[in-house]
Design an enzyme around this catalytic site. Structure first.
Site, PDB file in Angstrom:
ATOM      1  N   LYS A  94       0.887  -1.013   0.190  1.00 35.02           N
ATOM      2  CA  LYS A  94      -0.029   0.083   0.071  1.00 35.02           C
ATOM      3  C   LYS A  94       1.038   1.131  -0.025  1.00 35.02           C
ATOM      4  O   LYS A  94       1.957   1.238   0.808  1.00 35.02           O
ATOM      5  CB  LYS A  94      -0.956  -0.058   1.285  1.00 35.02           C
ATOM      6  CG  LYS A  94      -1.743   1.226   1.176  1.00 35.02           C
ATOM      7  CD  LYS A  94      -3.132   0.688   0.536  1.00 35.02           C
ATOM      8  CE  LYS A  94      -3.893   2.189   0.378  1.00 35.02           C
ATOM      9  NZ  LYS A  94      -3.488   2.845  -0.908  1.00 35.02           N
ATOM     10  N   LYS A 118       4.603   2.057   8.892  1.00 34.33           N
ATOM     11  CA  LYS A 118       3.530   2.891   9.088  1.00 34.33           C
ATOM     12  C   LYS A 118       2.213   1.998   9.192  1.00 34.33           C
ATOM     13  O   LYS A 118       1.432   1.854  10.044  1.00 34.33           O
ATOM     14  CB  LYS A 118       3.185   4.011   7.950  1.00 34.33           C
ATOM     15  CG  LYS A 118       2.104   4.945   8.381  1.00 34.33           C
ATOM     16  CD  LYS A 118       1.935   6.028   7.161  1.00 34.33           C
ATOM     17  CE  LYS A 118       3.234   6.554   6.912  1.00 34.33           C
ATOM     18  NZ  LYS A 118       3.114   7.734   5.909  1.00 34.33           N
ATOM     19  N   LYS A 130       5.203   1.829  -2.559  1.00 33.31           N
ATOM     20  CA  LYS A 130       5.295   3.319  -3.028  1.00 33.31           C
ATOM     21  C   LYS A 130       5.490   3.360  -4.652  1.00 33.31           C
ATOM     22  O   LYS A 130       6.209   2.563  -5.078  1.00 33.31           O
ATOM     23  CB  LYS A 130       6.181   4.101  -2.248  1.00 33.31           C
ATOM     24  CG  LYS A 130       6.170   5.761  -2.125  1.00 33.31           C
ATOM     25  CD  LYS A 130       5.011   5.825  -1.364  1.00 33.31           C
ATOM     26  CE  LYS A 130       4.580   7.432  -1.138  1.00 33.31           C
ATOM     27  NZ  LYS A 130       3.761   7.996   0.026  1.00 33.31           N
ATOM     28  N   THR A 214      -5.176  12.659   6.088  1.00 37.14           N
ATOM     29  CA  THR A 214      -3.760  12.814   6.558  1.00 37.14           C
ATOM     30  C   THR A 214      -3.765  13.913   7.567  1.00 37.14           C
ATOM     31  O   THR A 214      -3.073  13.736   8.801  1.00 37.14           O
ATOM     32  CB  THR A 214      -2.747  13.271   5.596  1.00 37.14           C
ATOM     33  OG1 THR A 214      -2.879  12.053   4.344  1.00 37.14           O
ATOM     34  CG2 THR A 214      -1.465  13.267   5.913  1.00 37.14           C
ATOM     35  N   ASN A 245      -2.322  19.422   0.090  1.00 35.29           N
ATOM     36  CA  ASN A 245      -3.246  18.785   0.753  1.00 35.29           C
ATOM     37  C   ASN A 245      -3.192  18.615   2.070  1.00 35.29           C
ATOM     38  O   ASN A 245      -4.074  18.688   2.945  1.00 35.29           O
ATOM     39  CB  ASN A 245      -3.040  17.281  -0.243  1.00 35.29           C
ATOM     40  CG  ASN A 245      -4.309  16.580   0.404  1.00 35.29           C
ATOM     41  OD1 ASN A 245      -4.887  16.766   1.090  1.00 35.29           O
ATOM     42  ND2 ASN A 245      -4.268  15.076  -0.224  1.00 35.29           N
ATOM     43  N   SER A 382      -7.475   5.283   3.519  1.00 36.24           N
ATOM     44  CA  SER A 382      -7.437   4.639   2.327  1.00 36.24           C
ATOM     45  C   SER A 382      -7.863   3.097   2.776  1.00 36.24           C
ATOM     46  O   SER A 382      -8.633   2.506   1.712  1.00 36.24           O
ATOM     47  CB  SER A 382      -5.910   4.766   1.818  1.00 36.24           C
ATOM     48  OG  SER A 382      -5.876   5.625   1.163  1.00 36.24           O
TER      49      SER A 382
HETATM   50  P1  NAD Z   1       1.009  18.403  -2.118  1.00 39.92           P
HETATM   51  O1  NAD Z   1       1.424  18.115  -3.695  1.00 39.92           O
HETATM   52  O2  NAD Z   1      -0.577  18.583  -1.780  1.00 39.92           O
HETATM   53  O3  NAD Z   1       1.803  19.564  -1.252  1.00 39.92           O
HETATM   54  C1  NAD Z   1       3.056  19.674  -1.091  1.00 39.92           C
HETATM   55  C2  NAD Z   1       3.175  21.273  -0.805  1.00 39.92           C
HETATM   56  O4  NAD Z   1       4.622  21.273  -0.377  1.00 39.92           O
HETATM   57  C3  NAD Z   1       3.078  22.255  -1.777  1.00 39.92           C
HETATM   58  O5  NAD Z   1       2.269  23.473  -0.965  1.00 39.92           O
HETATM   59  C4  NAD Z   1       4.437  22.738  -2.183  1.00 39.92           C
HETATM   60  O6  NAD Z   1       4.248  23.966  -2.705  1.00 39.92           O
HETATM   61  C5  NAD Z   1       5.030  22.589  -0.981  1.00 39.92           C
HETATM   62  N1  NAD Z   1       6.405  22.463  -1.144  1.00 39.92           N
HETATM   63  C6  NAD Z   1       7.206  21.537  -2.149  1.00 39.92           C
HETATM   64  N2  NAD Z   1       8.458  21.763  -2.049  1.00 39.92           N
HETATM   65  C7  NAD Z   1       8.671  22.826  -0.993  1.00 39.92           C
HETATM   66  C8  NAD Z   1       9.941  23.219  -0.282  1.00 39.92           C
HETATM   67  N3  NAD Z   1      11.054  22.871  -0.662  1.00 39.92           N
HETATM   68  N4  NAD Z   1       9.523  24.208   0.818  1.00 39.92           N
HETATM   69  C9  NAD Z   1       8.140  24.049   1.494  1.00 39.92           C
HETATM   70  N5  NAD Z   1       7.281  23.846   0.719  1.00 39.92           N
HETATM   71  C10 NAD Z   1       7.646  23.137  -0.458  1.00 39.92           C
HETATM   72  O7  NAD Z   1       1.271  17.218  -1.157  1.00 39.92           O
HETATM   73  P2  NAD Z   1       0.790  16.575   0.205  1.00 39.92           P
HETATM   74  O8  NAD Z   1      -0.257  15.218  -0.449  1.00 39.92           O
HETATM   75  O9  NAD Z   1       0.332  17.670   0.932  1.00 39.92           O
HETATM   76  O10 NAD Z   1       2.246  15.637   0.853  1.00 39.92           O
HETATM   77  C11 NAD Z   1       2.896  16.428   1.371  1.00 39.92           C
HETATM   78  C12 NAD Z   1       3.945  15.704   2.217  1.00 39.92           C
HETATM   79  O11 NAD Z   1       2.991  14.706   3.205  1.00 39.92           O
HETATM   80  C13 NAD Z   1       4.744  14.524   1.468  1.00 39.92           C
HETATM   81  O12 NAD Z   1       5.882  14.159   2.228  1.00 39.92           O
HETATM   82  C14 NAD Z   1       3.809  13.352   1.591  1.00 39.92           C
HETATM   83  O13 NAD Z   1       4.626  12.267   1.272  1.00 39.92           O
HETATM   84  C15 NAD Z   1       3.249  13.308   2.801  1.00 39.92           C
HETATM   85  N6  NAD Z   1       2.050  12.741   3.033  1.00 39.92           N
HETATM   86  C16 NAD Z   1       0.980  12.970   2.054  1.00 39.92           C
HETATM   87  C17 NAD Z   1      -0.313  11.914   2.312  1.00 39.92           C
HETATM   88  C18 NAD Z   1      -1.461  12.437   1.683  1.00 39.92           C
HETATM   89  O14 NAD Z   1      -2.245  11.562   1.867  1.00 39.92           O
HETATM   90  N7  NAD Z   1      -1.618  13.190   0.637  1.00 39.92           N
HETATM   91  C19 NAD Z   1      -0.249  10.835   3.098  1.00 39.92           C
HETATM   92  C20 NAD Z   1       0.665  10.934   4.093  1.00 39.92           C
HETATM   93  C21 NAD Z   1       1.850  11.638   3.962  1.00 39.92           C
END
Ligand code: NAD
Length: 453
Positions: A94, A118, A130, A214, A245, A382
């Site tokens: 997953k 996790k 992944k 999340t 997100n 999920s």
């Molecule tokens: P996303 O694409 O929706 O958002 C990423 C954000 O980070 C954007 O606002 C982008 O502008 C910003 N960003 C990118 N590079 C950056 C930098 N160098 N400095 C500051 N900001 C920066 O992604 P997301 O889904 O919100 O995921 C963010 C983190 O959360 C990732 O590490 C992801 O693996 C983790 N995560 C996401 C989920 C999920 O369900 N979406 C679940 C678990 C973990």
């Protein structure tokens, strides 16, 4: 033999055979080998079989593909893509799919490794996986993005499945892309196969609450932890790095609960308002203009409020109570960890702190709550989506959030109890807890895999 938690032991003379005695996982990739250092720490506190340790040393399967995409101007571009199944002992793989120009095999393997722990930590019946494509999605049109997403599924279709390996959104992928991927997989298999992808649009079998899961899960973790330190939302300042997100939603949830969110940032930089930001207004403005601005909006008329623009490095060093990294990996390293002034860090991003920074933060007395616990709300909902797809029976938002809250709070308390009992930091406690479940499953499965012939 069942794995069990023990007081610290010396693992330096472990009798694991010499070919396997390197740090976990293998040394040959930087992010992945750094991730493995957390395991080394946890292994000192757990009596787990050497067979199980050896199995967890490497990803089970790795697929590298190249995806040809016809661009809108008629040219052809080819994008590298990956899918990694790290371990599937506790259930099908997953994990999300990331679209980013920096995606590498090392990164995808590390993310799959974290997913393994996790899912075990949250006691979900999943292994860890992944995927990713090395692409800047901001440069592609919507039609190009759809062709790329469908091409990725064409390339990995034999490697995934509802009971094999299940996809989900990650950085720069969303429910629209998940809908395309599920549809493409269903076309290939000539039957509607909803459970192969989670994070889909509601109309295609998505779950209530998945978009916010999340952040909602992270919010439940923060709310469960802070009373242990006698901290109240109204007295607490927060800075959030990453406004996507996960980051934008956690910032708003904390704002709604009375926390003072003083700084947020995205890839372009950040804003800092010591008197606090109005998060609904900042999100509204970002949705309209795709830029972060310190604004206050009434009836969609927005005016700028007093603030400073800051860099991401400055945000990480702000004197706040809570720091929430919610962007990408390796944001806090040995180079800047000593600048961090926050009292608590809740890792919403995967891997935002490297192992060298861990030690510096620990020495400074900063309480770090790890990614594999804090951001597990996404994979938990999920799992709920997958269960609903299989049953054809859908739950409402209240039911989803209640189940999510129970799950997060249960595992926070168990992890906290381990950290108190063994006097270890919360990251080590989380790995001990996940490793214990993984060890039991690996041992219970027996040895058939080693004697196939
Ligand atoms: P996303 O694409 O929706 O958002 C990423 C954000 O980070 C954007 O606002 C982008 O502008 C910003 N960003 C990118 N590079 C950056 C930098 N160098 N400095 C500051 N900001 C920066 O992604 P997301 O889904 O919100 O995921 C963010 C983190 O959360 C990732 O590490 C992801 O693996 C983790 N995560 C996401 C989920 C999920 O369900 N979406 C679940 C678990 C973990």
């Amino acid at each position: 033999m069942m794995a069990k938690i023990i007081q610290e032991k010396d693992v330096t003379n472990s009798s694991v055979n010499s070919a396997d005695s390197q740090p976990l996982p293998s040394k040959d990739s930087s992010l992945l080998s750094d991730a493995g250092k957390r395991l080394e720490k946890a292994l000192k506190h757990i009596d787990i079989s050497e067979d199980a340790i050896a199995r967890l040393r490497y990803p089970k399967a790795t697929l590298c593909v190249h995806i040809p995409v016809r661009m809108d101007d008629g040219s052809l571009r080819v994008f590298p893509g990956y899918r990694v199944r790290y371990d599937d002992t506790r259930g099908p793989g997953k994990g999300g799919v990331r679209y980013h120009p920096g995606v590498t095999l090392d990164e995808v393997q590390s993310l799959a490794f974290w997913m393994t722990f996790k899912c075990a930590l949250l006691d979900l019946p999943f292994g860890g996986a992944k995927g990713g494509i090395t692409v800047n999605p901001k440069e592609l049109s919507k039609a190009e993005l759809e062709r790329l997403s469908r091409g990725y599924v064409d390339a990995i279709a034999d490697f995934i499945g509802t009971d094999v390996d299940i996809l989900a959104p990650d950085v720069y992928t969303n429910s629209t892309i998940m809908g395309w991927m599920m549809d493409q997989y269903s076309i290939i298999n000539r039957k509607l196969t909803r459970g192969v992808v989670t994070g889909k649009p509601l109309t295609l079998g998505g779950s209530q609450g998945r978009d916010q899961a999340t952040a909602t899960g992270a919010f439940y973790v923060i709310q469960a932890v802070l009373p242990k330190f006698n901290i109240k939302p109204q007295q607490t300042t927060v800075a959030v790095q990453g406004f996507g997100n996960a980051g934008a939603v956690i910032a708003e949830l904390l704002f709604q609960a009375g926390y003072k969110v003083v700084a947020v940032s995205d890839s372009q930089g950040g804003i800092y308002a010591p008197r606090g930001l109005d998060l609904p207004s900042v999100r509204h403005h970002k949705a309209q203009s795709r830029r972060i601005k310190a604004v206050y909006c009434e009836d969609s008329v927005c005016s700028i409020v007093e603030h400073k623009t800051i860099t991401n490095a400055e945000l990480l060093a702000l004197d706040v109570d809570i720091l929430v990294p919610a962007a990408l990996e390796n944001q806090i390293t040995a180079a800047n960890a000593s600048d961090v002034k926050a009292k608590f860090i809740f890792e919403v991003a995967n891997g935002p702190i490297d192992s060298a920074a861990d030690e510096i933060l620990l020495a400074k007395g900063i309480n770090v709550f790890p990614d594999i616990l804090v951001n597990a709300g996404g994979v938990t909902v999920s799992y709920f989506e997958w269960v609903q797809n299989r049953n054809g029976w859908y739950w409402n938002l209240e039911e989803i959030n209640q189940r999510l809250k129970t799950k997060m709070e249960t595992e926070v308390e168990k992890t906290w109890a381990i950290s108190q009992e063994l006097k270890v930091d919360m990251r080590t406690a989380a790995y001990i807890h996940g490793l214990n479940r993984l060890g039991e499953a690996l041992d219970a499965k027996g040895t058939r895999d080693y004697f196939k012939d």
